[in-house]
Write an enzyme that holds these catalytic residues in place. Structure first.
Site, PDB file in Angstrom:
ATOM      1  N   ASP A 181       0.863  -1.182   0.000  1.00  0.00           N
ATOM      2  CA  ASP A 181       0.000   0.000   0.000  1.00  0.00           C
ATOM      3  C   ASP A 181       0.897   1.230   0.000  1.00  0.00           C
ATOM      4  OD1 ASP A 181      -3.283   0.188   0.918  1.00  0.00           O
ATOM      5  OD2 ASP A 181      -2.103   2.037   0.952  1.00  0.00           O
ATOM      6  N   THR A 235     -11.669   3.031  -5.965  1.00  0.00           N
ATOM      7  CA  THR A 235     -12.207   3.728  -7.144  1.00  0.00           C
ATOM      8  C   THR A 235     -13.367   4.608  -6.673  1.00  0.00           C
ATOM      9  OG1 THR A 235     -13.522   1.732  -7.582  1.00  0.00           O
ATOM     10  CG2 THR A 235     -11.575   2.062  -8.939  1.00  0.00           C
ATOM     11  N   THR A 253     -13.535  -2.287  -8.520  1.00  0.00           N
ATOM     12  CA  THR A 253     -14.722  -2.110  -9.364  1.00  0.00           C
ATOM     13  C   THR A 253     -14.463  -0.932 -10.303  1.00  0.00           C
ATOM     14  OG1 THR A 253     -16.060  -2.887  -7.520  1.00  0.00           O
ATOM     15  CG2 THR A 253     -17.219  -1.736  -9.305  1.00  0.00           C
ATOM     16  N   GLU A 266     -14.703  -8.402  -7.344  1.00  0.00           N
ATOM     17  CA  GLU A 266     -14.864  -8.867  -5.965  1.00  0.00           C
ATOM     18  C   GLU A 266     -16.302  -8.626  -5.505  1.00  0.00           C
ATOM     19  OE1 GLU A 266     -12.638 -10.354  -3.700  1.00  0.00           O
ATOM     20  OE2 GLU A 266     -14.580 -10.530  -2.728  1.00  0.00           O
ATOM     21  N   GLU A 278     -18.785  -6.238   3.391  1.00  0.00           N
ATOM     22  CA  GLU A 278     -18.207  -5.885   4.684  1.00  0.00           C
ATOM     23  C   GLU A 278     -19.086  -6.489   5.771  1.00  0.00           C
ATOM     24  OE1 GLU A 278     -17.509  -1.606   4.803  1.00  0.00           O
ATOM     25  OE2 GLU A 278     -16.512  -1.757   2.860  1.00  0.00           O
ATOM     26  N   ASN A 304     -24.392  -4.974  -8.619  1.00  0.00           N
ATOM     27  CA  ASN A 304     -24.669  -3.909  -7.641  1.00  0.00           C
ATOM     28  C   ASN A 304     -25.877  -3.071  -8.062  1.00  0.00           C
ATOM     29  OD1 ASN A 304     -22.818  -4.633  -5.774  1.00  0.00           O
ATOM     30  ND2 ASN A 304     -21.421  -2.932  -6.097  1.00  0.00           N
ATOM     31  N   CYS A 364     -19.532   1.461  -1.854  1.00  0.00           N
ATOM     32  CA  CYS A 364     -19.727   0.719  -3.114  1.00  0.00           C
ATOM     33  C   CYS A 364     -20.998   1.109  -3.859  1.00  0.00           C
ATOM     34  CB  CYS A 364     -19.699  -0.782  -2.856  1.00  0.00           C
ATOM     35  SG  CYS A 364     -18.037  -1.364  -2.435  1.00  0.00           S
ATOM     36  N   ARG A 415     -18.354   5.676   4.824  1.00  0.00           N
ATOM     37  CA  ARG A 415     -18.385   6.333   3.518  1.00  0.00           C
ATOM     38  C   ARG A 415     -19.838   6.445   3.060  1.00  0.00           C
ATOM     39  NH1 ARG A 415     -13.866   2.718   0.466  1.00  0.00           N
ATOM     40  NH2 ARG A 415     -14.820   1.128   1.767  1.00  0.00           N
TER      41      ARG A 415
HETATM   42  P1  NAD Z   1     -10.241   1.351   0.554  1.00  0.00           P
HETATM   43  O1  NAD Z   1     -10.253   2.820   0.357  1.00  0.00           O
HETATM   44  O2  NAD Z   1     -10.559   0.771   1.881  1.00  0.00           O
HETATM   45  O3  NAD Z   1      -8.786   0.793   0.159  1.00  0.00           O
HETATM   46  C1  NAD Z   1      -8.052   1.230  -0.929  1.00  0.00           C
HETATM   47  C2  NAD Z   1      -6.570   1.143  -0.550  1.00  0.00           C
HETATM   48  O4  NAD Z   1      -5.772   1.389  -1.714  1.00  0.00           O
HETATM   49  C3  NAD Z   1      -6.148   2.170   0.490  1.00  0.00           C
HETATM   50  O5  NAD Z   1      -5.503   1.508   1.557  1.00  0.00           O
HETATM   51  C4  NAD Z   1      -5.188   3.071  -0.271  1.00  0.00           C
HETATM   52  O6  NAD Z   1      -4.148   3.603   0.544  1.00  0.00           O
HETATM   53  C5  NAD Z   1      -4.636   2.116  -1.303  1.00  0.00           C
HETATM   54  N1  NAD Z   1      -4.035   2.745  -2.479  1.00  0.00           N
HETATM   55  C6  NAD Z   1      -4.457   3.827  -3.158  1.00  0.00           C
HETATM   56  N2  NAD Z   1      -3.638   4.066  -4.212  1.00  0.00           N
HETATM   57  C7  NAD Z   1      -2.696   3.091  -4.190  1.00  0.00           C
HETATM   58  C8  NAD Z   1      -1.608   2.765  -5.037  1.00  0.00           C
HETATM   59  N3  NAD Z   1      -1.315   3.486  -6.114  1.00  0.00           N
HETATM   60  N4  NAD Z   1      -0.853   1.701  -4.712  1.00  0.00           N
HETATM   61  C9  NAD Z   1      -1.125   0.951  -3.627  1.00  0.00           C
HETATM   62  N5  NAD Z   1      -2.169   1.201  -2.806  1.00  0.00           N
HETATM   63  C10 NAD Z   1      -2.936   2.253  -3.087  1.00  0.00           C
HETATM   64  O7  NAD Z   1     -11.203   0.769  -0.572  1.00  0.00           O
HETATM   65  P2  NAD Z   1     -11.978  -0.654  -0.577  1.00  0.00           P
HETATM   66  O8  NAD Z   1     -13.283  -0.517   0.102  1.00  0.00           O
HETATM   67  O9  NAD Z   1     -11.032  -1.728  -0.158  1.00  0.00           O
HETATM   68  O10 NAD Z   1     -12.298  -0.785  -2.130  1.00  0.00           O
HETATM   69  C11 NAD Z   1     -11.294  -1.076  -3.087  1.00  0.00           C
HETATM   70  C12 NAD Z   1     -11.968  -1.445  -4.388  1.00  0.00           C
HETATM   71  O11 NAD Z   1     -12.711  -2.641  -4.211  1.00  0.00           O
HETATM   72  C13 NAD Z   1     -12.987  -0.410  -4.905  1.00  0.00           C
HETATM   73  O12 NAD Z   1     -12.957  -0.400  -6.307  1.00  0.00           O
HETATM   74  C14 NAD Z   1     -14.305  -0.963  -4.409  1.00  0.00           C
HETATM   75  O13 NAD Z   1     -15.389  -0.518  -5.189  1.00  0.00           O
HETATM   76  C15 NAD Z   1     -14.073  -2.449  -4.559  1.00  0.00           C
HETATM   77  N6  NAD Z   1     -14.873  -3.302  -3.687  1.00  0.00           N
HETATM   78  C16 NAD Z   1     -14.964  -3.007  -2.357  1.00  0.00           C
HETATM   79  C17 NAD Z   1     -15.727  -3.819  -1.535  1.00  0.00           C
HETATM   80  C18 NAD Z   1     -15.910  -3.490  -0.077  1.00  0.00           C
HETATM   81  O14 NAD Z   1     -16.759  -4.125   0.568  1.00  0.00           O
HETATM   82  N7  NAD Z   1     -15.182  -2.531   0.490  1.00  0.00           N
HETATM   83  C19 NAD Z   1     -16.385  -4.934  -2.071  1.00  0.00           C
HETATM   84  C20 NAD Z   1     -16.238  -5.230  -3.416  1.00  0.00           C
HETATM   85  C21 NAD Z   1     -15.467  -4.392  -4.209  1.00  0.00           C
END
Ligand code: NAD
Length: 436
Positions: free
Chosen positions: A28, A84, A120, A150, A154, A210, A262, A332
């Site tokens: 990260d 995203t 996503t 994915e 949560e 979704n 999401c 969020r």
């Molecule tokens: P999040 O904000 O919790 O995590 C994103 C992470 O990426 C952060 O820790 C950030 O520091 C890191 N990051 C940003 N730029 C980076 C880079 N260039 N290199 C390395 N790390 C970097 O987001 P999330 O909830 O985990 O969601 C991530 C993706 O998964 C999104 O596209 C979301 O839509 C998708 N998604 C999330 C869930 C969920 O339940 N949270 C479920 C399915 C899909």
């Protein structure tokens, strides 16, 4: 394997994959997060994950880094799980993190490797990135891209990762499919479907799923508003409609609507992308789904005003719940926060409590009055409002809470409470679309 981006999705994926027996490196750009994870601390609330992180670290199979160079040297398969979010001032997805993660990684890929997107994204992203990765990676065409959306929820993230309902592999070669099958080997059981398709379809599956879920929620909330006007009962309606096996009862619970990191941004980004593709009309209904959902926040504030006799100015209101859903600390786009903000703007004195989301809330709303329990928030309250359906709130003893409030009036913003129990304890209970 490596997991790039260790937020809600990435940390879960990295920890579970290590627990399943793979050698995993989590990467990260946020060094605080990496230090915490490496020290055994999960930086967010997710049931079961801290225990699994401890086991994975003990096994020696899980390590963390902030270096893309190390990641490229370490991994054969790289899962990109960065955020995203919605782009400021637009409905589009902000692609800067995904683009940067793929670019920075690709610059160091000097042997055959698979870069798998799990974030996503708007359809077309994978194909665009595949071209970019091939052109900048020292390994050239040996650096391949695939997309594996994915679906974890949560609150159930560990279970959903270990025992997913399905896997979707968007691939451009038999080798990529084979690498993905090997990467998920322990979770692929004979009765767990794996859909192998092209990358565009894989990207679309996620936003299509979704959109369907969001539509189902807004549908029942639209029915709640009709029931409210007609003096009908939306809960009985939802039960009866959901008994049709073609419809099903899940996601038919009326209430304050969806939020989180999401659904809201995903349906907006999908609409935006469809418009770019010239088929905006095909998904125009998603704007209505979004509008219905957002209107619920305001409608819930109306209910509080109604039960308070017109105005909430100067009244004490106990807000139970902040997280966008139970078993998560994710705030969020949390509907609860918006309801709380609106009530404060109307002059109410709002006291809030959430079992796990208060630290996150304090960071963005330091001005709120935080309490250390539901009863503490309810002390002297004129109205209690349930905003997140935590199990602990369902179990509140109405008579006990009745002894600390000023007025026994409750708005069940999540249709989660047993109205008969609350009414039996002399509470005025109200939920949208249920007879008073
Ligand atoms: P999040 O904000 O919790 O995590 C994103 C992470 O990426 C952060 O820790 C950030 O520091 C890191 N990051 C940003 N730029 C980076 C880079 N260039 N290199 C390395 N790390 C970097 O987001 P999330 O909830 O985990 O969601 C991530 C993706 O998964 C999104 O596209 C979301 O839509 C998708 N998604 C999330 C869930 C969920 O339940 N949270 C479920 C399915 C899909």
């Amino acid at each position: 394997m490596t997991v790039i981006g260790t937020g809600y999705l990435g940390a879960t994926h990295a920890i579970c994959m290590a627990a399943l027996g793979y050698e995993v490196m989590g990467v990260d750009t946020d060094s605080d997060k990496i230090v915490k994870l490496a020290g055994g601390e999960v930086p967010f609330f997710e049931p079961g994950l801290p225990e699994l992180l401890a086991k994975a670290l003990d096994s020696g199979r899980l390590r963390f880094s902030t270096s893309f160079e190390e990641a490229a040297a370490f991994g054969d398969v790289h899962f990109v799980c960065v955020g995203t979010p919605q782009l400021e001032g637009s409905h589009a997805a902000d692609m800067q993190y995904v683009d940067a993660a793929f670019e920075e990684l690709a610059l160091h890929i000097d042997r055959r490797a698979l870069l798998v997107g799990k974030s996503t994204v708007p359809v077309g992203t994978a194909s665009r990135l595949a071209g970019r990765v091939r052109s900048i990676a020292p390994a050239g065409p040996l650096a391949e891209v695939a997309w594996c959306p994915e679906f974890l929820r949560e609150g159930f993230a560990v279970e959903d990762t270990m025992r997913p309902e399905r896997l979707v592999f968007g691939v451009e070669s038999a080798w990529a499919e084979d690498m993905l099958r090997r990467s998920f080997d322990p979770v692929i059981t004979p009765d767990m479907p794996v859909v192998v398709t092209d990358m565009a379809t894989a990207e679309l599956v996620k936003v299509a799923a979704n959109s369907f879920l969001a539509t189902k929620i807004s549908y029942i909330n639209a029915m709640a508003q009709v029931c409210e006007a007609a003096g009908a009962d939306v809960q009985d309606l939802a039960t009866a409609v959901g008994l049709d096996s073609r419809i099903g009862k899940r996601f038919l619970r009326p209430g304050l609507g969806f939020g989180g990191g999401c659904l809201p941004k995903d349906i907006r980004a999908f609409t935006h992308r469809a418009e770019e593709l010239g088929v905006g009309h095909a998904v125009a209904f998603l704007r209505e789904v979004d509008a219905i959902n957002m209107s619920l926040r305001h409608r819930t504030v109306d209910l509080v005003q109604e039960i308070a006799g017109g105005s909430v100015a100067g009244l004490k209101i106990a807000a139970l719940g902040i997280a966008f859903k139970p078993d998560s600390d994710d705030i969020r786009d949390a509907p609860a926060l918006e309801v709380i903000d609106q009530l404060r703007q109307l002059g109410a004195d709002v006291r809030v409590y959430d079992p796990v989301a208060m630290d996150n809330a304090r960071a963005v709303r330091p001005e709120l009055t935080y309490c250390d329990s539901a009863l503490g928030a309810a002390r002297d309250a004129d109205v209690v409002i349930l905003l997140t359906e935590w199990a602990a709130f369902r179990e509140i003893e109405p008579a006990m809470m009745g002894r600390v409030v000023r007025q026994r009036r409750i708005i069940d913003g999540r249709h989660a409470l047993d109205s008969a129990r609350w009414r039996a304890a002399d509470w005025r209970y109200k939920a949208l679309g249920r007879p008073a």
